[in-house]
Design a protein around this motif. Sequence first.
Motif, short mmCIF file in Angstrom:
data_model
loop_
_atom_site.label_atom_id
_atom_site.label_comp_id
_atom_site.label_asym_id
_atom_site.label_seq_id
_atom_site.Cartn_x
_atom_site.Cartn_y
_atom_site.Cartn_z
N ALA A 162 0.81 -1.22 0.00
CA ALA A 162 0.00 0.00 0.00
C ALA A 162 0.85 1.27 0.00
CB ALA A 162 -0.93 0.00 1.22
N ALA A 163 2.15 1.14 0.36
CA ALA A 163 3.01 2.32 0.43
C ALA A 163 3.58 2.72 -0.92
CB ALA A 163 4.16 2.05 1.42
N PHE A 164 3.36 1.90 -1.93
CA PHE A 164 3.92 2.18 -3.25
C PHE A 164 3.00 3.12 -4.04
CE2 PHE A 164 6.13 -1.73 -2.16
CZ PHE A 164 7.41 -1.50 -2.64
N SER A 165 3.58 3.77 -5.05
CA SER A 165 2.80 4.65 -5.92
C SER A 165 1.86 3.84 -6.80
CB SER A 165 3.75 5.47 -6.82
OG SER A 165 4.39 4.61 -7.76
N GLY A 166 0.93 4.54 -7.46
CA GLY A 166 -0.02 3.86 -8.32
C GLY A 166 0.67 3.09 -9.44
N GLY A 167 1.69 3.70 -10.06
CA GLY A 167 2.42 3.03 -11.13
C GLY A 167 3.15 1.79 -10.63
N GLN A 168 3.73 1.87 -9.43
CA GLN A 168 4.42 0.72 -8.85
C GLN A 168 3.44 -0.40 -8.51
OE1 GLN A 168 6.29 3.07 -5.74
NE2 GLN A 168 8.32 2.63 -6.58
N GLN A 169 2.27 -0.02 -8.00
CA GLN A 169 1.25 -1.03 -7.70
C GLN A 169 0.78 -1.73 -8.97
OE1 GLN A 169 -1.86 0.83 -5.42
NE2 GLN A 169 -0.58 1.08 -3.60
N ASN A 170 0.70 -0.98 -10.07
CA ASN A 170 0.35 -1.60 -11.35
C ASN A 170 1.40 -2.61 -11.78
OD1 ASN A 170 -2.09 -0.69 -13.12
ND2 ASN A 170 -1.50 1.13 -11.98
N ARG A 171 2.67 -2.30 -11.53
CA ARG A 171 3.73 -3.25 -11.85
C ARG A 171 3.62 -4.49 -10.98
NH1 ARG A 171 9.04 -1.25 -10.85
NH2 ARG A 171 8.38 0.82 -10.23
N ALA A 172 3.26 -4.29 -9.70
CA ALA A 172 3.10 -5.43 -8.79
C ALA A 172 1.94 -6.32 -9.24
CB ALA A 172 2.87 -4.94 -7.36
N MET A 173 0.83 -5.69 -9.65
CA MET A 173 -0.32 -6.47 -10.13
C MET A 173 0.04 -7.23 -11.40
SD MET A 173 -3.74 -4.17 -9.35
CE MET A 173 -3.18 -2.58 -9.94
N LEU A 174 0.84 -6.60 -12.28
CA LEU A 174 1.30 -7.28 -13.49
C LEU A 174 2.15 -8.50 -13.12
CD1 LEU A 174 1.70 -7.50 -16.57
CD2 LEU A 174 3.63 -5.91 -16.32
N ALA A 175 3.08 -8.32 -12.16
CA ALA A 175 3.95 -9.43 -11.75
C ALA A 175 3.12 -10.60 -11.25
CB ALA A 175 4.92 -8.94 -10.66
N ARG A 176 2.09 -10.31 -10.44
CA ARG A 176 1.26 -11.39 -9.90
C ARG A 176 0.49 -12.10 -11.00
NH1 ARG A 176 -3.67 -10.98 -5.56
NH2 ARG A 176 -4.62 -9.90 -7.32
#
Length: 650
Positions: A162-176
């Motif tokens: 939750a501490a990451f930026s929106g763009g970083q969270q999108n990268r995390a969702m892509l990784a998953r």
Amino acid sequence: MLYRFDNIEKSYGPHDIVKGATWQHNPGEKVGLVGRNGAGKTTLFRLLLKQEDTDRGQVLRASGLTIGHVGQHLDAEPGMSLFDYVETAFADVLAIERKMRAIEHDLADTTKSAAEHEKLLEKYAVLQHDYEHADGYTLHAEVERVLAGVGFAKSEWERPIAAFSGGQQNRAMLARVLLTDVDLLLLDEPTNHLDLAGIEFLEEFLRSFKGSYLLISHDRTFLNRTVDKIVELAHGKLIEYPGNYERFLELRTERMEKMAADYEQQQEFIDKTKDFIRRNLAGQKTKQAKSRRKMLAKIDEVERPETDETLANFKLEAGPRSGAIAMTADRVTAGYGEKAVVSNLSMTIRRGERYAIIGPNGSGKSTLLKTFAGRLQPLAGAVTYGHNVQVGYYDQTLGDLNPAGNVIDEVWNLDHSQTEEQVRSYLAQFSFFDDDVFKKTRDLSGGEKGRLALAKIIYTGGNVMLLDEPTNHLDVYTREALEEALERFTGALIVVSHDRYFIDRVVEHVILVEDGTADVFAGNYSDYAERLKAGVAVPRPAPVIHHVKSEPAPPKPPQPKGDRSEQKKREKRLKKIDDEIADLESRIASAERERERNDLLLCSEEVFRDGDRSRKIQSQNADLKAMVDLLYGKWEVLAKEKEEVESAAV
């Protein structure tokens, strides 16, 4: 069949998005979906995911079809770390692992009987077999590989997601999603938040992916490397083309040309037939005329080809001719506050030269460009512009748009001498039609804001253009129009971009920003990548020594009289070194100018057709390059010696 769009229709109010579209995706197919912004590509995803319903027709899905896609919202538990979030892609395997850990805990209980231990061991053996079969022992390594691949440093893995930026969270969702075991991946602009290294990792991942996927992307190099089929959504229809993006362009052109020829041929036949009917309906050939009239009533008319994809047609005016030197960076350190992202950069950009700034996310590319543009003051050093330079700057954050204004005023305010009709005609080139021009800027989509900001910068012009991710919000057709405009542009150009197709087409030099340094390489991105792969990517010497003066030696403290003779020797040696360096710089500059003249000759029609002369000029260039390399080597030896002499005096 994985799924099939069967004569589907979908509208939003008066706007028809999909009109009788039919297409089937079969197992194993890796497909790219392309089309104009607003054509309805994301709508197709929502229909397939059953997030929306069709107005007519149906979406048929194979029984038990599993789909992986990046959602709009992060669905992580409170406090969950980045690593744990991505690891949930293996939920079933993790459940087995938890059961194994619980049994291990029970086995450590010495109060249990031998029979109980035996039962626990039997359960553990079954779970262990399932765990091995599901590649559980490689699970954590695979999560680490993908996290690193999409650009997360190891130090970030335990941070709360939750501490990451929106763009970083999108990268995390892509990784998953990439790690999820599904029949079909739906990827909507998956390269949007990745740097070049991340994009290339994703390409490798998808090339080795054994399943099927449908991806929406405007990244043409990415499409070329990842898909074996292109489906274009145009005018509400789905048209399939075999091959990658380059092949799609060829086949689409052939198809449009054939449609145009068939349409013209049929129209000519219809006109002749109508003329025959008109002349003979009441004459001796009335029976033939009536027969032909019946035939015309039954004819299947060939569809007129619709070609509005090429509406964008930009012209980027360079304005007045600048001096030979467009911009000089003299020992520039760029950054914010006390944090430097690029240190001690010296380079000269000449009129007409084209550079792309590349590097990892967060490396300082946009910061360096803002410093070049004068939007940020350098922390050290200076940026100076040459004679008669006019700078145009495109901000990827779109901060130059007025949220309270409307579309037409954003351009009209640049030049009130234009009529409303002229401004509307200009905005139509950027796909703003009818009432679109009266929309509030704050109500525009990201793509529309990008096109409007681009319209402003192109209207204003300038002979030094600084563009920060100019293709980010553009569809492939508008990107191609921008590239054509930049190819015709005669001024100097510096762009920040992750679009390799765009970089390859419009630039001649690459500035790599990484780990606080900026190195300059000759050639476009493909040239740089090939040399890097071969292990011969050597930066152009920086500073560009024939334009940037050597930094003066720091003042020396007073010395005892006994040291004056040594001081005089050092001063004499330093003077000789400076003279030799100046001579080398002059010879290097002369050789480089000669190579540039030869390059221009090689591009001429006369030399191109004269094989002997062309080979002779190429041989001269090879000799000049060898000489320049030798001179640079001597320059580096002298520069090092000068540094040692100056250090000995301290």
